[in-house]
Design an enzyme around this catalytic site. Sequence first.
Site, PDB file in Angstrom:
ATOM      1  N   ASP A  35       0.861  -1.187   0.000  1.00 23.20           N
ATOM      2  CA  ASP A  35       0.000   0.000   0.000  1.00 23.20           C
ATOM      3  C   ASP A  35       0.897   1.237   0.000  1.00 23.20           C
ATOM      4  OD1 ASP A  35      -3.208   0.554   1.010  1.00 23.20           O
ATOM      5  OD2 ASP A  35      -1.775   2.217   1.121  1.00 23.20           O
ATOM      6  N   ASN A  97     -13.048  -3.044   2.119  1.00 25.81           N
ATOM      7  CA  ASN A  97     -14.066  -2.006   2.147  1.00 25.81           C
ATOM      8  C   ASN A  97     -14.873  -2.081   0.852  1.00 25.81           C
ATOM      9  OD1 ASN A  97     -12.983  -0.912   4.608  1.00 25.81           O
ATOM     10  ND2 ASN A  97     -11.345   0.006   3.395  1.00 25.81           N
ATOM     11  N   GLU A 105     -12.300   3.429  -1.330  1.00 24.55           N
ATOM     12  CA  GLU A 105     -11.667   4.516  -2.091  1.00 24.55           C
ATOM     13  C   GLU A 105     -11.421   4.093  -3.540  1.00 24.55           C
ATOM     14  OE1 GLU A 105      -7.214   6.377  -2.049  1.00 24.55           O
ATOM     15  OE2 GLU A 105      -8.071   5.872  -0.099  1.00 24.55           O
ATOM     16  N   VAL A 106     -10.925   2.896  -3.727  1.00 25.77           N
ATOM     17  CA  VAL A 106     -10.571   2.423  -5.077  1.00 25.77           C
ATOM     18  C   VAL A 106     -11.560   1.327  -5.495  1.00 25.77           C
ATOM     19  CG1 VAL A 106      -8.787   1.386  -6.519  1.00 25.77           C
ATOM     20  CG2 VAL A 106      -8.133   2.934  -4.651  1.00 25.77           C
ATOM     21  N   HIS A 110     -10.106  -5.212  -3.350  1.00 30.31           N
ATOM     22  CA  HIS A 110      -8.784  -5.449  -2.763  1.00 30.31           C
ATOM     23  C   HIS A 110      -8.947  -5.849  -1.311  1.00 30.31           C
ATOM     24  CE1 HIS A 110      -9.841  -1.177  -2.559  1.00 30.31           C
ATOM     25  NE2 HIS A 110      -9.221  -1.125  -1.386  1.00 30.31           N
ATOM     26  N   HIS A 112      -6.962  -5.730   2.204  1.00 28.87           N
ATOM     27  CA  HIS A 112      -5.823  -5.171   2.944  1.00 28.87           C
ATOM     28  C   HIS A 112      -5.323  -6.239   3.915  1.00 28.87           C
ATOM     29  CE1 HIS A 112      -6.805  -0.762   2.212  1.00 28.87           C
ATOM     30  NE2 HIS A 112      -7.988  -1.291   1.981  1.00 28.87           N
TER      31      HIS A 112
END
Length: 127
Positions: A35, A97, A105-106, A110, A112
């Site tokens: 990240d 998320n 956000e993206v 994904h 984390h």
Amino acid sequence: MAYVYDDTNIFARILRGEIPNKTVYETEHTLAFADIAPKAPAHVLVIPKGPYVTYDHFCAAASAEEIVDFSRAVAEVVKLVGAEAHSGGKGFRAITNAGEHGVQEVPHFHLHILAGRNIGPMILSED
Ligand code: 5GP
């Protein structure tokens, strides 16, 4: 309603090689990279190479091969960052998320992987 994948998102650009990344691990269907703004000593993002917006989109629409490949890649990343709780490592937190309430956000799915320190309480209070 069907998911709409925006292929201009930053991770799509990373997958196309338009933006550099610090690759940690890569397979046919999965990429894991550091990240850019790490929240822990080890903060790795694991993404499928396919165009999936969120975790549930990936779970519902990806092939069995992609899902197995992704899952095995997560295990490899946990091993690579020394966080295997069952064999001497101190563990990790995995977060994904999704959407507005998930504060994503993206818009490319994904996971984390956060490790290397105690990550603290699962979520902050509701206020
Ligand atoms: P989200 O809020 O969508 O779950 O998390 C997006 C993550 O992507 C954030 O932790 C952010 O630091 C990371 N990120 C955003 N842009 C880039 C980038 O260009 N390169 C890398 N390696 N990570 C990024």
